[in-house]
Design a protein around this motif. Structure first.
Motif, PDB file in Angstrom:
ATOM      1  N   GLU A   1     -36.883  -0.334  -2.752  1.00 20.68           N
ATOM      2  CA  GLU A   1     -35.701  -1.171  -2.606  1.00 20.68           C
ATOM      3  C   GLU A   1     -35.427  -1.502  -1.141  1.00 20.68           C
ATOM      4  N   PHE A   2     -35.465  -0.495  -0.290  1.00 21.19           N
ATOM      5  CA  PHE A   2     -35.258  -0.745   1.136  1.00 21.19           C
ATOM      6  C   PHE A   2     -36.388  -1.599   1.715  1.00 21.19           C
ATOM      7  N   GLY A   3     -37.597  -1.384   1.238  1.00 18.35           N
ATOM      8  CA  GLY A   3     -38.724  -2.172   1.715  1.00 18.35           C
ATOM      9  C   GLY A   3     -38.552  -3.652   1.434  1.00 18.35           C
ATOM     10  N   GLU A   4     -38.008  -3.965   0.258  1.00 17.37           N
ATOM     11  CA  GLU A   4     -37.762  -5.369  -0.094  1.00 17.37           C
ATOM     12  C   GLU A   4     -36.685  -5.974   0.798  1.00 17.37           C
ATOM     13  N   ILE A   5     -35.662  -5.188   1.110  1.00 22.80           N
ATOM     14  CA  ILE A   5     -34.587  -5.665   1.990  1.00 22.80           C
ATOM     15  C   ILE A   5     -35.132  -5.921   3.392  1.00 22.80           C
ATOM     16  N   LEU A   6     -35.912  -4.975   3.900  1.00 26.44           N
ATOM     17  CA  LEU A   6     -36.493  -5.126   5.233  1.00 26.44           C
ATOM     18  C   LEU A   6     -37.390  -6.359   5.308  1.00 26.44           C
ATOM     19  N   ALA A   7     -38.214  -6.533   4.289  1.00 20.69           N
ATOM     20  CA  ALA A   7     -39.144  -7.658   4.288  1.00 20.69           C
ATOM     21  C   ALA A   7     -38.391  -8.988   4.248  1.00 20.69           C
ATOM     22  N   ASN A   8     -37.345  -9.050   3.444  1.00 21.34           N
ATOM     23  CA  ASN A   8     -36.587 -10.295   3.318  1.00 21.34           C
ATOM     24  C   ASN A   8     -35.882 -10.652   4.623  1.00 21.34           C
ATOM     25  N   SER A   9     -35.447  -9.619   5.376  1.00 21.11           N
ATOM     26  CA  SER A   9     -34.768  -9.859   6.656  1.00 21.11           C
ATOM     27  C   SER A   9     -35.716  -9.807   7.849  1.00 21.11           C
ATOM     28  N   ASN A  10     -37.009  -9.697   7.576  1.00 21.35           N
ATOM     29  CA  ASN A  10     -38.034  -9.659   8.635  1.00 21.35           C
ATOM     30  C   ASN A  10     -37.767  -8.543   9.653  1.00 21.35           C
ATOM     31  N   ILE A  11     -37.396  -7.371   9.135  1.00 20.64           N
ATOM     32  CA  ILE A  11     -37.137  -6.208   9.978  1.00 20.64           C
ATOM     33  C   ILE A  11     -38.307  -5.239   9.873  1.00 20.64           C
ATOM     34  N   ILE A  12     -38.769  -4.763  11.004  1.00 17.52           N
ATOM     35  CA  ILE A  12     -39.854  -3.777  11.043  1.00 17.52           C
ATOM     36  C   ILE A  12     -39.344  -2.526  11.753  1.00 17.52           C
ATOM     37  N   ILE A  13     -39.453  -1.383  11.069  1.00 19.11           N
ATOM     38  CA  ILE A  13     -39.091  -0.102  11.676  1.00 19.11           C
ATOM     39  C   ILE A  13     -40.336   0.448  12.370  1.00 19.11           C
ATOM     40  N   PRO A  14     -40.307   0.646  13.679  1.00 21.68           N
ATOM     41  CA  PRO A  14     -41.490   1.159  14.390  1.00 21.68           C
ATOM     42  C   PRO A  14     -41.940   2.507  13.819  1.00 21.68           C
ATOM     43  N   PRO A  15     -43.225   2.683  13.584  1.00 19.26           N
ATOM     44  CA  PRO A  15     -43.739   3.943  13.013  1.00 19.26           C
ATOM     45  C   PRO A  15     -43.346   5.174  13.825  1.00 19.26           C
ATOM     46  N   GLU A  16     -43.253   5.023  15.151  1.00 17.50           N
ATOM     47  CA  GLU A  16     -42.917   6.190  15.978  1.00 17.50           C
ATOM     48  C   GLU A  16     -41.507   6.696  15.699  1.00 17.50           C
TER      49      GLU A  16
ATOM     50  N   PRO B   1     -31.149  -1.084  12.296  1.00 13.95           N
ATOM     51  CA  PRO B   1     -30.745  -2.329  12.980  1.00 13.95           C
ATOM     52  C   PRO B   1     -29.930  -3.235  12.050  1.00 13.95           C
ATOM     53  N   PHE B   2     -28.712  -2.790  11.754  1.00 18.81           N
ATOM     54  CA  PHE B   2     -27.859  -3.480  10.785  1.00 18.81           C
ATOM     55  C   PHE B   2     -27.617  -4.941  11.171  1.00 18.81           C
ATOM     56  N   ASP B   3     -27.454  -5.208  12.460  1.00  8.91           N
ATOM     57  CA  ASP B   3     -27.134  -6.566  12.912  1.00  8.91           C
ATOM     58  C   ASP B   3     -28.278  -7.539  12.672  1.00  8.91           C
ATOM     59  N   ASN B   4     -29.459  -7.017  12.398  1.00 11.57           N
ATOM     60  CA  ASN B   4     -30.609  -7.897  12.162  1.00 11.57           C
ATOM     61  C   ASN B   4     -30.746  -8.311  10.694  1.00 11.57           C
ATOM     62  N   LEU B   5     -29.907  -7.765   9.848  1.00 14.38           N
ATOM     63  CA  LEU B   5     -29.953  -8.136   8.433  1.00 14.38           C
ATOM     64  C   LEU B   5     -29.481  -9.574   8.225  1.00 14.38           C
ATOM     65  N   LYS B   6     -30.133 -10.266   7.328  1.00 11.04           N
ATOM     66  CA  LYS B   6     -29.635 -11.568   6.917  1.00 11.04           C
ATOM     67  C   LYS B   6     -28.345 -11.365   6.123  1.00 11.04           C
TER      68      LYS B   6
END
Length: 249
Positions: free
Chosen positions: A221-236, A151-156
């Motif tokens: 590294e990706f986890g830090e980016i996701l957390a900073n942008s409040n993005i959650i990848i669904p486990p499924e 979800p690139f558009d959701n990145l800060k």
């Protein structure tokens, strides 16, 4: 490419390396371990619990001697293996075995081997187990580096540049983890740059351990980016990929 360049320098390294390779191959190895036998408690160098349906328990004895092992030691070890109810005994000697020792092990459930023979025997199972782990560990990288799925558009705005750099850095790693096979590892004297930094390594063990460390770093590294942008990848989304990870082994 050879399996490993480890060469035990002490008795402790010998039994520690034996336990390490067995654990990393999917067994459960404890070193040292005190076990019950029909004659009382005995300490063995390595006790192995096997997932195999027929061979459940293996006892290992490691001899870091300057001289070859005599038959008397084989007789004593055979007794421990039999009295403990183990299915198999491995006697691993740094300096080999006397002819009488080899005869004493014949037609028994004790196998004699040098360190090099042990690593030759364990290499394929170790490599298969580590490849399966590596492919499973790297599943999230496929989602994180995919232009179609992420979800690139959701990145800060502040994370966009960092994310793109991470994709450039870890896409080759992701490709290697998913596509490399045991055949690629065994049949190449040295891995070419087709595989992620493969030309820098001379053993299967060191290369797969390196790839695993790189996957850990990438996920962090990706986890830090996701957390900073409040993005959650669904486990499924990740679970859908698990069915394909063992196609290249």
């Amino acid at each position: 490419m050879k399996f490993t360049d480890r060469c035990p320098a002490t008795w402790k390294e010998l039994q520690d390396y034996v336990a390490l390779f067995l654990n990393q191959s999917g067994y459960r190895a404890v070193s040292p371990c005190t076990i019950d036998t029909v004659r009382g408690k005995v300490e063995v160098d390595v006790l192995v619990e096997s997932p195999d349906e027929l061979v459940k328990r293996i006892v290992c004895e490691c001899k870091f001697w300057n001289s070859s092992v005599p038959k008397e030691k084989v007789h004593a070890f055979r007794t421990v293996v039999q009295d403990s109810g183990a299915s198999l005994g491995l006697l691993i000697s740094q300096a080999g075995f006397q002819s009488g020792a080899i005869e004493a092990a014949n037609l028994s459930n004790v196998r004699l081997m040098t360190w090099n023979e042990f690593t030759d025997i364990i290499a394929d199972k170790w490599t298969l187990t580590r490849l399966k782990q590596l492919k499973k560990e790297s599943v999230p990288l496929s989602e994180y580096t995919s232009s179609l799925h992420f979800p690139f558009d959701n990145l800060k705005d502040e994370d966009v540049g960092r994310y793109l750099k991470a994709c450039d850095k870890y896409r080759p790693l992701r490709t290697t983890c998913w596509e490399i096979t045991r055949k690629d590892l065994k049949e190449n004297d040295s891995l070419t740059d087709f595989w992620y930094k493969g030309s820098e390594f001379t053993t299967i063990e060191s290369y797969l351990n390196f790839l695993s460390d790189q996957v850990t770093a990438g996920l962090k590294e990706f986890g830090e980016i996701l957390a900073n942008s409040n993005i959650i990848i669904p486990p499924e989304r990740l679970e859908k990929s698990y069915g394909y990870i063992y196609m290249s082994l």
